[in-house]
Structure formats: C-alpha cells, structure tokens
Design an enzyme around this catalytic site. Structure first.
Site: not given
Length: 151
Positions: A109, A121
């Site tokens: 998350e 990411y």
C-alpha cells in the site's frame, strides 16, 4: 556519495529506525512496540533491513511473507538521502527475499499523495489494483499495488 550497505535489521537499530519512522510518517508512525513485534517475527515471517551510509542508518524496509504471497510492510529513507537510489536498493532486497521465500506475488500500500514512491513502484513493475479509502490515520487513501515475482 559513499557506498550504501544493506543488512538485516536488529534490535540495536531500533533507535535510528524509529527516528526515521517518526520523521517520515509523522501522522501515522509505527510505535516502537509495533516495530519490535515485526522484528520478533524475523526471520519466520518477516525480513527487515537497514541501509547504512558511512556507518549510519539512513533508511529501512520490511517484508512480510507467508505462503505464496509477500507484502512490503514499509520503506523509509531520511529526507536528506532521498533520490539517491537507496529506496531502490531496499526494494531490490525485499523482492529478492520474496523470491527466496517462494512468494509468487508481492503486494503493498502506498499513500495516494506520495507520487515519488508510486513512481518507484511503477518502475519495479507494480500495478494498481485498488484503493483503501482513508487508510492512513490522517484520512489519506492508500493505493494497493501488486506485482508477480521473478522467481
């Protein structure tokens, strides 16, 4: 810049790690008790590392792994050492550990307002799969991301 060393986190690292935690996540920092709990599960289901620069802890990260799934628990880098590739080195180590543990997928998350982390990411091949509304203590949403391992 001096070379960055990545090594397994130990209890002796808690003071600098907690200072980085509070500086990086002021609204929703983990407590020292929570971090000790994570370390207590190492190496059974956890893998936590620190990044050292000139012998000082400047970053840390952690992975939870069970069965065929792993979760990046946290990555934090001191503000003055960001954008130097330290977070990427930590992510490389966490993903390698996920493979070593037989994970097929890795989840994480990330704060919806943390564009630089999201970009990192993305570079690692994570894909957005959902949103956790008001996930963080200050009401910020979390973007849920995943990727398959290379293992």
């Amino acid at each position: 810049m001096t070379e960055i060393t990545i090594r397994r986190m130990t209890g002796a690292d808690l003071a600098p790690v907690m200072a980085i935690e509070r500086a990086t996540f002021p609204a929703d920092a983990w407590t020292e008790s929570m971090m000790r709990g994570e370390l207590a599960d190492q190496p059974r289901t956890r893998h936590y590392v620190v990044a050292l620069l000139d012998g000082a802890v400047v970053a840390y990260g952690g992975l939870a792994a069970a069965g065929d799934q792993a979760d990046v628990q946290t990555i934090a880098v001191l503000a003055e050492h960001r954008r130097l590739g330290i977070g990427r080195k930590i992510m490389d180590e966490l993903l390698a550990e996920a493979v070593r543990r037989g994970a097929e997928s890795v989840f994480l998350e990330v704060r919806a307002d943390n564009e630089s982390a999201q970009a990192m990411y993305d570079d690692f091949g994570f894909e957005r799969i959902g949103t956790r509304v008001s996930y963080y203590d200050d009401g910020t949403d979390a973007i849920v991301m995943t990727r398959k391992t290379d293992g």
